[in-house]
Design a protein around this motif. Structure first.
Motif, PDB file in Angstrom:
ATOM      1  N   GLN A  95      38.531  43.650  65.897  1.00 20.60           N
ATOM      2  CA  GLN A  95      36.894  43.103  66.393  1.00 20.60           C
ATOM      3  C   GLN A  95      37.401  42.178  67.092  1.00 20.60           C
ATOM      4  O   GLN A  95      36.164  42.717  68.059  1.00 20.60           O
ATOM      5  N   ASP A 110      33.589  42.612  69.187  1.00 21.91           N
ATOM      6  CA  ASP A 110      32.984  41.106  69.078  1.00 21.91           C
ATOM      7  C   ASP A 110      33.729  39.829  69.800  1.00 21.91           C
ATOM      8  O   ASP A 110      34.335  39.464  69.041  1.00 21.91           O
ATOM      9  N   LYS A 124      27.701  45.329  63.913  1.00 19.05           N
ATOM     10  CA  LYS A 124      28.901  43.649  64.377  1.00 19.05           C
ATOM     11  C   LYS A 124      28.951  43.066  62.710  1.00 19.05           C
ATOM     12  O   LYS A 124      29.478  42.320  62.498  1.00 19.05           O
ATOM     13  N   THR A 164      33.663  45.229  62.660  1.00 18.85           N
ATOM     14  CA  THR A 164      32.245  45.693  63.207  1.00 18.85           C
ATOM     15  C   THR A 164      32.717  47.493  64.067  1.00 18.85           C
ATOM     16  O   THR A 164      34.237  48.069  63.459  1.00 18.85           O
ATOM     17  N   THR A 186      22.945  46.429  69.193  1.00 23.25           N
ATOM     18  CA  THR A 186      23.724  46.033  68.611  1.00 23.25           C
ATOM     19  C   THR A 186      22.967  45.234  67.382  1.00 23.25           C
ATOM     20  O   THR A 186      21.573  45.140  67.344  1.00 23.25           O
TER      21      THR A 186
END
Length: 489
Positions: free
Chosen positions: A79, A84, A154, A416, A429
């Motif tokens: 991620q 991320d 996330k 994520t 998000t």
């Protein structure tokens, strides 16, 4: 004379009637009211078609999605190199991971012996895209273009720290085997929209990175009837093996053979009453119908030049990720309830800088093309697309950081995934990790919550979709899970 041969004994009567007390009471419990209600809700329920198909199930409430395409990235993509963005890791590169951040987390055997845990930032650049301002790595330029169609989650987390239990958990809701997979539960709960195709299909591809294997228990029916098992498509020119008639035989021969086989199986069923015999009959009939539908459906050469250009030339090469993405769209469009695509090669314990770009290149274009293709056909609103792996990757280095051949170890505490279409909010998000990308600081989503949410989007209540086995009722979410309302449109 034994009791089984005594015409006055219970054993003799049960054998002649092919029924037991438990079987009789169970059948009686259905009641005429259930029969009447079923005939009203499903008009074709009692038509007894030649194919012996099972009736399509009913959702518990109005669904937001009709079908799912799950692009599973097997091996756990990092991620921190994808979605991320954690600039602090670049600033602190080489420094030790603070003990206050790690908090004594259990490590795998691959890094538990390391003397130090030096932080390492992403070698690749991040930028913000779309009106949503989503952060996306330069490795995924095409996915970046559809950022406003995507819901990034996330804050996924799991207990499993190694691949096999994590893979099995993500796919079946349990870390042990012999549990039905997500696709099998969907098939059991909702059936297929197309009587000529299975409700659950599986596609496999392999990238250019270090691969983790996949195995049939990931798409098993578990203790559900075998009709709900995922049908695996081959990576060869013949996408479903043994579907063609043998040389010198035609459809009429196949029909006569199946009729004779059905007659024998019916005799067997009358003798033993095993429901799997009926399932076997249904599977033979499904294969017969698939002989006419699958060849045309899997012929990707008939797609327009614009579609081929959108997915990339690899989409004409059977078994590639691009070809499977295009085939997934066709299967979904034809009414397959759950299409599961497994793409191997994301296990970057070393050579992150060398392997990750190759893996991303394999999937980036075709993934974005699938979402755009569904959208332009008006299918995205009713098709849930999921992208992600079984856990995340550590913010500290595995290997020699100075040689730039480092990797990242398994990290179950935060990772994520993303979803698009099918009733999820686009361009958002959900959830957040700390500045080290190690711990979740807002809106955690457990694997059980993820399962509860996708069932909800399909109109199924995760606590009501159950199956009694070995004296207890099982469900995909086991005894946990809550719907993540914050991502539902």
């Amino acid at each position: 004379m034994s009791r089984r041969d005594d015409p006055m004994s219970k054993e003799f009567l049960e054998q002649r009637l092919h029924i037991t007390r438990r079987h009789f009471l169970g059948k009686l419990g259905l009641g005429l009211g259930s029969v009447a209600l079923g005939s009203l809700l499903i008009p074709d329920l009692f038509t007894a078609p030649e194919s012996l198909q099972q009736p399509i199930g009913l959702p518990h409430f109005a669904p937001k999605a009709k079908r799912i395409i799950y692009l599973f990235q097997n091996g756990a993509p990092s991620q921190l190199e994808s979605f991320d963005y954690k600039p602090l890791l670049n600033k602190m590169a080489g420094e030790e991971l603070p003990a206050s951040v790690r908090m004594g987390q259990r490590l795998t055997g691959m890094t538990s012996g390391q003397a130090k845990f030096p932080l390492v930032g992403s070698y690749f650049k991040f930028n913000q895209y779309g009106k949503s301002g989503a952060w996306v790595s330069e490795l995924f330029p095409n996915i970046a273009k559809i950022a406003d169609d995507i819901c990034f989650v996330k804050s996924m987390h799991t207990e499993a720290i190694n691949h096999d239990p994590a893979l099995t958990f993500m796919q079946t809701g349990a870390q042990q085997g012999n549990r039905p997979s997500m696709g099998a539960w969907m098939s059991y709960g909702l059936g297929s929209e197309n009587k000529n195709l299975p409700a659950f299909c599986v596609l496999l591809s392999r990238g250019r990175g270090n691969g983790q294997g996949v195995y049939s228990k990931l798409w098993t029916n578990g203790f559900l009837d075998s009709v709900h098992q995922g049908v695996q498509f081959s990576s060869s020119e013949e996408r479903v093996l043994y579907l063609k008639d043998p040389e010198g035989r035609d459809r009429a021969d196949r029909r006569r053979m199946l009729d004779q086989l059905t007659a024998l199986n019916e005799l067997n069923y009358q003798e033993f009453g095993d429901p799997e015999i009926q399932t076997r009959i249904q599977q033979y009939e499904m294969a017969y119908r698939m002989q006419t539908t699958v060849p045309d459906l899997t012929d990707l050469s008939k797609e327009s030049d614009s579609i081929i250009k959108m997915y990339g030339a690899d989409c004409l090469v059977p078994g590639t990720y691009a070809a499977n993405c295009l085939l997934a769209r066709k299967l979904s469009e034809a009414g397959v309830r759950f299409v599961q695509l497994y793409h191997q090669g994301w296990d970057q314990h070393g050579n992150m800088v060398g392997e990750m770009p190759l893996q991303a290149q394999d999937v980036d274009r075709a993934t974005a093309a699938l979402v755009m293709d569904l959208k332009q056909r008006g299918l995205l609103d009713e098709t849930l697309v999921i992208w992600g792996g079984e856990f995340g990757r550590t913010n500290y280095c595995q290997g020699d950081l100075s040689k730039e051949n480092y990797g990242r170890d398994h990290h179950p505490r935060s990772y994520t995934i993303w979803m698009a279409g099918g009733g999820v909010k686009p361009g958002i998000t959900y959830g957040e990790t700390d500045e080290f990308g190690y711990n979740i600081v807002r809106d955690p989503v457990h694997v059980n919550d993820f399962h509860a949410t996708i069932l909800h989007l399909m109109g199924l209540h995760h606590e009501q979709l159950t199956y009694k086995h070995l004296g207890r009722r099982y469900r995909l979410t086991d005894v946990a899970g809550k719907v993540v309302d914050g991502i539902i449109a």
